[in-house]
Design a protein around this motif. Sequence first.
Motif, PDB file in Angstrom:
ATOM      1  N   TYR A  31       0.885  -1.138  -0.154  1.00  0.00           N
ATOM      2  CA  TYR A  31      -0.186   0.171  -0.051  1.00  0.00           C
ATOM      3  C   TYR A  31       0.793   1.308  -0.059  1.00  0.00           C
ATOM      4  O   TYR A  31       0.757   2.324  -0.806  1.00  0.00           O
ATOM      5  N   TYR A  32       1.995   1.157   0.974  1.00  0.00           N
ATOM      6  CA  TYR A  32       2.802   2.446   0.833  1.00  0.00           C
ATOM      7  C   TYR A  32       3.429   2.587  -0.335  1.00  0.00           C
ATOM      8  O   TYR A  32       3.565   3.813  -0.952  1.00  0.00           O
ATOM      9  N   MET A  33       4.003   1.723  -0.947  1.00  0.00           N
ATOM     10  CA  MET A  33       4.660   1.487  -2.087  1.00  0.00           C
ATOM     11  C   MET A  33       3.759   2.054  -3.418  1.00  0.00           C
ATOM     12  O   MET A  33       3.998   3.029  -4.187  1.00  0.00           O
ATOM     13  N   LEU A  34       2.507   1.907  -3.260  1.00  0.00           N
ATOM     14  CA  LEU A  34       1.502   2.300  -4.293  1.00  0.00           C
ATOM     15  C   LEU A  34       1.260   3.828  -4.157  1.00  0.00           C
ATOM     16  O   LEU A  34       1.045   4.625  -4.993  1.00  0.00           O
ATOM     17  N   LEU A  35       1.058   4.043  -2.696  1.00  0.00           N
ATOM     18  CA  LEU A  35       0.915   5.564  -2.344  1.00  0.00           C
ATOM     19  C   LEU A  35       1.865   6.430  -2.801  1.00  0.00           C
ATOM     20  O   LEU A  35       1.611   7.487  -3.458  1.00  0.00           O
ATOM     21  N   LEU A  36       3.170   6.009  -2.550  1.00  0.00           N
ATOM     22  CA  LEU A  36       4.291   6.880  -3.192  1.00  0.00           C
ATOM     23  C   LEU A  36       4.455   6.895  -4.660  1.00  0.00           C
ATOM     24  O   LEU A  36       4.769   7.957  -5.125  1.00  0.00           O
ATOM     25  N   VAL A  41       6.346  14.200  -6.590  1.00  0.00           N
ATOM     26  CA  VAL A  41       7.833  14.264  -5.770  1.00  0.00           C
ATOM     27  C   VAL A  41       7.905  15.606  -4.813  1.00  0.00           C
ATOM     28  O   VAL A  41       8.410  15.590  -3.842  1.00  0.00           O
ATOM     29  N   GLU A  42       7.332  16.478  -5.467  1.00  0.00           N
ATOM     30  CA  GLU A  42       7.334  17.692  -4.759  1.00  0.00           C
ATOM     31  C   GLU A  42       6.594  17.768  -3.359  1.00  0.00           C
ATOM     32  O   GLU A  42       6.842  18.144  -2.008  1.00  0.00           O
ATOM     33  N   GLN A  43       5.191  16.989  -3.339  1.00  0.00           N
ATOM     34  CA  GLN A  43       4.471  16.821  -2.118  1.00  0.00           C
ATOM     35  C   GLN A  43       5.159  15.710  -1.326  1.00  0.00           C
ATOM     36  O   GLN A  43       5.240  15.856  -0.234  1.00  0.00           O
ATOM     37  N   LEU A  44       5.728  14.547  -1.844  1.00  0.00           N
ATOM     38  CA  LEU A  44       6.525  13.573  -1.082  1.00  0.00           C
ATOM     39  C   LEU A  44       7.692  14.375  -0.321  1.00  0.00           C
ATOM     40  O   LEU A  44       7.832  13.644   0.860  1.00  0.00           O
ATOM     41  N   THR A 253       9.726   8.272  -6.518  1.00  0.00           N
ATOM     42  CA  THR A 253       8.110   8.004  -6.852  1.00  0.00           C
ATOM     43  C   THR A 253       8.131   7.161  -8.196  1.00  0.00           C
ATOM     44  O   THR A 253       7.413   6.262  -8.431  1.00  0.00           O
ATOM     45  N   VAL A 254       9.081   7.472  -9.299  1.00  0.00           N
ATOM     46  CA  VAL A 254       9.074   6.685 -10.253  1.00  0.00           C
ATOM     47  C   VAL A 254       9.573   5.366  -9.957  1.00  0.00           C
ATOM     48  O   VAL A 254       9.162   4.566 -10.465  1.00  0.00           O
ATOM     49  N   LEU A 255      10.588   5.028  -9.284  1.00  0.00           N
ATOM     50  CA  LEU A 255      11.057   3.642  -8.629  1.00  0.00           C
ATOM     51  C   LEU A 255      10.068   3.180  -8.188  1.00  0.00           C
ATOM     52  O   LEU A 255       9.695   1.869  -8.344  1.00  0.00           O
TER      53      LEU A 255
END
Length: 288
Positions: A31-36, A41-44, A253-255
């Motif tokens: 779930y966390y992987m999907l969320l990221l 990337v700016e919000q992350l 995020t791309v990863l």
Amino acid sequence: MSRIGFENRLFGALRWAVLAGLAVATLFPFYYMLLLSVRPVEQLLQDPGALWVGFSEWTTETYAEVLRPEDAEGQGMLTLLTNSALVSLGTVVLTLLVTIPGAYAVSRLRFFGRGQVHFLFLAVYMFPAILLAVPLFVAFTRLGLRGSLLGLAIVYIAQTVPVSIYMLRNYLSTIPDAIEEAAAIDGCSRWQTMWRVTMPLAAPALLANGLYVFMIAWNEFLFALLFLVEDRDGWTVSLGLAQLSSGIEVPKTVLMAGSVVLTIPIVVLFYAAERMLTEGLTSGADKG
């Protein structure tokens, strides 16, 4: 409340608590992987610990970048997914073509050393892959198969056939001999009995073997690196994901989007085949 009733309630509650804990431990990383993968990337960078973001903040640009060709400023994962699918499906088909007659022979035919041969298959599988890497690399280089998806599939078949025969042999041993004897009385040859009677009954085991082989070929990294590293167009998706993880300029995020793309085919295949994996097709076959 009696002691038995108290224990039943207690262990019932503990069972659900354990199941819930295991579900959270299993599903939360995905779930966390999907969320990221759907967060800009700016919000992350502003809030990396957020466990939920509104749908309005989601973006599909990460997936677009992952799947776009390299000449279009993408990561070219769509081509790598195609390569992985070809290798994995080819490995499954060829492995089963070898495994089915091999497992049937070990489980049904009588020959010298029959009781030990399936353990020898399993012992071969226990050798570490790194021991085979250098000899296979040299041999396939001389044969001109290094750098080709066909050569990689042959390596995977050599790895998966022993354990597949071992697994399928154990399942075939549970199918009653009386079913095949009835087919023989009806005039079926040994070959016809195997394909028309035994294999349909062994469909759950064949499916489980196919999924197991597919997962090995889909996720394998070492031999893919040795055989395909020189030409990126021939890479599998595991090599592409390794490149993303080692790239400093690639956003996380791309990863994560690449990781989701790598994981989804396995998850979809498993849930699509779940009913057959849990269904006992031989139930009641020897009755009537």
